[in-house]
Structures are given as structure tokens and as C-alpha cells.
Design a protein around this motif. Structure first.
Motif, mmCIF file in Angstrom:
data_model
loop_
_atom_site.group_PDB
_atom_site.id
_atom_site.type_symbol
_atom_site.label_atom_id
_atom_site.label_comp_id
_atom_site.label_asym_id
_atom_site.label_seq_id
_atom_site.Cartn_x
_atom_site.Cartn_y
_atom_site.Cartn_z
ATOM 1 N N LEU A 54 -12.302 -9.721 -8.184
ATOM 2 C CA LEU A 54 -10.980 -10.343 -8.101
ATOM 3 C C LEU A 54 -10.911 -11.579 -8.991
ATOM 4 O O LEU A 54 -9.933 -11.784 -9.724
ATOM 5 C CB LEU A 54 -10.668 -10.716 -6.649
ATOM 6 C CG LEU A 54 -10.397 -9.558 -5.689
ATOM 7 C CD1 LEU A 54 -10.430 -10.049 -4.245
ATOM 8 C CD2 LEU A 54 -9.051 -8.905 -5.989
ATOM 9 N N ILE B 20 -7.526 -13.548 -10.468
ATOM 10 C CA ILE B 20 -7.013 -14.068 -9.195
ATOM 11 C C ILE B 20 -7.806 -15.317 -8.832
ATOM 12 O O ILE B 20 -9.024 -15.257 -8.647
ATOM 13 C CB ILE B 20 -7.089 -13.007 -8.093
ATOM 14 C CG1 ILE B 20 -6.142 -11.846 -8.452
ATOM 15 C CG2 ILE B 20 -6.730 -13.604 -6.728
ATOM 16 C CD1 ILE B 20 -6.139 -10.711 -7.463
ATOM 17 N N ASP C 97 2.658 -5.461 0.741
ATOM 18 C CA ASP C 97 2.310 -4.646 -0.416
ATOM 19 C C ASP C 97 3.023 -5.209 -1.642
ATOM 20 O O ASP C 97 3.662 -6.270 -1.565
ATOM 21 C CB ASP C 97 2.643 -3.175 -0.185
ATOM 22 C CG ASP C 97 4.126 -2.944 0.126
ATOM 23 O OD1 ASP C 97 4.954 -3.857 -0.085
ATOM 24 O OD2 ASP C 97 4.460 -1.835 0.590
ATOM 25 N N ALA C 98 2.936 -4.527 -2.767
ATOM 26 C CA ALA C 98 3.513 -5.080 -3.995
ATOM 27 C C ALA C 98 5.026 -5.254 -3.898
ATOM 28 O O ALA C 98 5.578 -6.276 -4.319
ATOM 29 C CB ALA C 98 3.150 -4.187 -5.182
ATOM 30 N N ARG D 12 -5.346 -2.707 -9.383
ATOM 31 C CA ARG D 12 -4.470 -3.240 -8.331
ATOM 32 C C ARG D 12 -4.268 -4.743 -8.513
ATOM 33 O O ARG D 12 -3.165 -5.267 -8.304
ATOM 34 C CB ARG D 12 -5.052 -2.942 -6.946
ATOM 35 C CG ARG D 12 -4.994 -1.479 -6.547
ATOM 36 C CD ARG D 12 -5.321 -1.278 -5.081
ATOM 37 N NE ARG D 12 -6.678 -1.705 -4.733
ATOM 38 C CZ ARG D 12 -7.757 -0.934 -4.834
ATOM 39 N NH1 ARG D 12 -7.649 0.322 -5.290
ATOM 40 N NH2 ARG D 12 -8.944 -1.391 -4.482
ATOM 41 N N ALA D 13 -5.330 -5.444 -8.897
ATOM 42 C CA ALA D 13 -5.204 -6.883 -9.141
ATOM 43 C C ALA D 13 -4.203 -7.151 -10.255
ATOM 44 O O ALA D 13 -3.356 -8.053 -10.140
ATOM 45 C CB ALA D 13 -6.566 -7.473 -9.482
ATOM 46 N N LEU E 70 -4.304 -4.790 -1.632
ATOM 47 C CA LEU E 70 -4.937 -5.217 -2.876
ATOM 48 C C LEU E 70 -6.405 -4.816 -2.914
ATOM 49 O O LEU E 70 -6.880 -4.196 -3.878
ATOM 50 C CB LEU E 70 -4.812 -6.742 -3.024
ATOM 51 C CG LEU E 70 -5.663 -7.427 -4.099
ATOM 52 C CD1 LEU E 70 -5.348 -6.863 -5.485
ATOM 53 C CD2 LEU E 70 -5.451 -8.935 -4.055
ATOM 54 N N ALA F 5 -5.749 -13.622 -2.338
ATOM 55 C CA ALA F 5 -6.423 -12.373 -1.993
ATOM 56 C C ALA F 5 -7.276 -12.587 -0.749
ATOM 57 O O ALA F 5 -7.965 -13.607 -0.623
ATOM 58 C CB ALA F 5 -7.296 -11.912 -3.152
ATOM 59 N N ASP G 37 -1.735 -5.260 -11.126
ATOM 60 C CA ASP G 37 -0.399 -4.928 -10.622
ATOM 61 C C ASP G 37 0.164 -6.067 -9.778
ATOM 62 O O ASP G 37 1.339 -6.448 -9.931
ATOM 63 C CB ASP G 37 -0.450 -3.642 -9.795
ATOM 64 C CG ASP G 37 -0.772 -2.405 -10.634
ATOM 65 O OD1 ASP G 37 -0.625 -2.470 -11.872
ATOM 66 O OD2 ASP G 37 -1.182 -1.384 -10.046
ATOM 67 N N PHE G 38 -0.644 -6.623 -8.885
ATOM 68 C CA PHE G 38 -0.164 -7.716 -8.042
ATOM 69 C C PHE G 38 0.078 -8.986 -8.848
ATOM 70 O O PHE G 38 1.031 -9.727 -8.578
ATOM 71 C CB PHE G 38 -1.147 -7.989 -6.907
ATOM 72 C CG PHE G 38 -0.876 -7.183 -5.664
ATOM 73 C CD1 PHE G 38 0.068 -7.614 -4.735
ATOM 74 C CD2 PHE G 38 -1.547 -6.001 -5.427
ATOM 75 C CE1 PHE G 38 0.328 -6.878 -3.592
ATOM 76 C CE2 PHE G 38 -1.290 -5.250 -4.290
ATOM 77 C CZ PHE G 38 -0.345 -5.687 -3.371
ATOM 78 N N VAL H 126 -2.512 -11.280 0.504
ATOM 79 C CA VAL H 126 -2.614 -9.815 0.499
ATOM 80 C C VAL H 126 -4.055 -9.392 0.758
ATOM 81 O O VAL H 126 -4.981 -9.860 0.086
ATOM 82 C CB VAL H 126 -2.146 -9.231 -0.846
ATOM 83 C CG1 VAL H 126 -2.142 -7.711 -0.780
ATOM 84 C CG2 VAL H 126 -0.767 -9.742 -1.213
ATOM 85 N N LEU I 140 -0.539 -15.992 -5.402
ATOM 86 C CA LEU I 140 -1.223 -14.832 -4.816
ATOM 87 C C LEU I 140 -2.548 -15.284 -4.223
ATOM 88 O O LEU I 140 -3.381 -15.868 -4.917
ATOM 89 C CB LEU I 140 -1.465 -13.759 -5.878
ATOM 90 C CG LEU I 140 -2.258 -12.518 -5.437
ATOM 91 C CD1 LEU I 140 -1.531 -11.767 -4.335
ATOM 92 C CD2 LEU I 140 -2.529 -11.596 -6.634
#
Length: 213
Positions: A31, A36, A159-160, A196-197, A180, A14, A199-200, A176, A12
Motif C-alpha cells: 500500500l 497510500i 467501496d469506491a 485496487r490502490a 481495498l 487504508a 483505483d481508490f 477503507v 484515503l
């Protein structure tokens, strides 16, 4: 840094882009604190180099902090001076050659098969499939037939749900931005950014052996 290994490990990237430098910095730090490890600050952001410098000072050398939308040799040099340890481009650009001279790895933007060849022969550590939304996950799958060994990182409209689809079709990571980051770069809710972090990170995590992803 070994960008290819980091992309394969973390899966991932960001992307932070905004007009409020303080909010952008807060976004980067949130983040990172959320787990992340790879974060790109786009040079189209207001005072992007200042954000990079302040983020690097706060995070130290542990995090993969890069500069995005790097097009020129001058921008590549400036980003390196500001603390970027890798560069990201939206297309094949003069920054690719300058990054090689500086010893910085590049995630180089490409869309067509010809551009993929040019990116890899030009020394890109991985290929940023951009804009990925043009062809979606099925286009990535089609590209992987002639380029099975090429490390692809789809960016644009991810998106996710799409992130999972791209990874299932062979992407080594996904990049993303707004899905995100959301409104955090405009001074929005950092608690919502943390969620959101999470979730991703859950979507992009490698499943344990024998487990479901």
C-alpha cells in the motif's frame, strides 16, 4: 504528526486487519509503495504490534502509520511504543485520554450526534463516522448541518463508489478496509492490491482547478 492535515491532504486511510502477520506486513508495504500515505494496522490483527514495528522500521518516519481498534490506555501506550503516530478507535474509549497524555492524535469513532460532541470535546483530531454503512452518505450530509466544522472520516462499508459519495457530501477523507485490501492480508495477489490502490487513489484525488473529479 498533524493527522487532520494529513487526512485532508491524502483523503484515503487504508485499514489492514488480518491473521497472518507476514501477509499483513506485505500488505502495508505494498500500500505504501502504491502511494497510500495513511495506513492503519488494527490491533485485532495477529501480532499487530509486531507488524507495526516491522512496518515502521521498513518505512521510516515518512509514512502515516497508525494503530486501529485502540480501546484501552494500555493499548494506546503499546501502539505508541511500536511506532504508531496516531490512533484510531471504533468508539469513545479510555484510549482517547491516554492518547492526549502521550501527545498522539486520535481519529475517534462516533455515530450519533451526542457521540460526535463527546469525541470533539474529548480532543479527537477528527471523527470516524462508524459504522458509516448504517446511514450512508445521506446520514453524513444530515450530520454536517449541525456540525459543519467537524472533520468526518466515514469508515465501514466504503467501496469506491461510496467513497466518492462521502467526499462529495463533505467528508475530509474515507477509511477503507476489505474493499481495498481484499485477500492480500491472507497472502493474496499483491498485483491486484496495487490496482485496487490505484483505483481508490483516483477516486479520492482532489480534482485540478476547473477539472472534473
Amino acid at each position: 504528526m498533524n493527522l487532520l492535515d494529513s487526512l485532508r491532504t491524502h483523503r484515503l486511510l487504508a485499514i489492514v486487519r488480518g491473521s497472518d502477520p507476514d501477509a499483513a506486513l506485505a500488505t502495508v508495504l505494498t500500500l505504501a509503495d502504491s502511494g497510500i500515505n495513511l495506513i492503519e494496522v488494527s490491533l485485532t490483527s495477529t501480532d499487530a504490534l509486531g507488524v507495526l514495528r516491522r512496518a515502521r522500521a521498513a518505512l521510516g518516519t515518512e509514512y502515516g502509520l497508525g494503530a486501529g481498534t485502540v480501546l484501552t490506555a494500555e493499548q494506546a501506550a503499546d501502539a505508541a511504543e511500536a511506532g504508531a503516530t496516531y490512533l484510531v478507535t471504533p468508539a469513545l474509549a479510555p484510549s482517547l485520554a491516554e492518547a492526549a497524555r502521550l501527545g498522539l492524535p486520535v481519529l475517534a469513532g462516533a455515530l450519533t450526534p451526542t457521540e460526535v460532541v463527546q469525541a470533539t470535546t474529548g480532543g479527537a483530531a477528527a471523527v470516524k463516522l462508524f459504522p458509516a454503512s448504517v446511514g450512508g452518505p445521506d446520514y453524513l450530509r444530515a450530520l454536517r448541518d449541525p456540525f459543519p466544522q467537524t472533520p468526518f472520516v466515514p469508515v465501514g462499508g466504503v467501496d469506491a463508489a461510496r467513497a466518492r459519495d462521502y467526499l462529495d457530501r463533505g467528508a475530509i477523507a474515507v477509511g477503507v478496509g476489505s474493499p481495498l485490501v481484499g485477500d492480500a492480508v491472507r497472502g493474496g495477489d499483491l498485483a491486484a492490491l496495487r490496482q485496487r490502490a490505484a483505483d481508490f487513489l483516483a477516486v479520492t484525488a482532489i480534482a485540478p482547478a476547473g477539472g472534473a473529479s
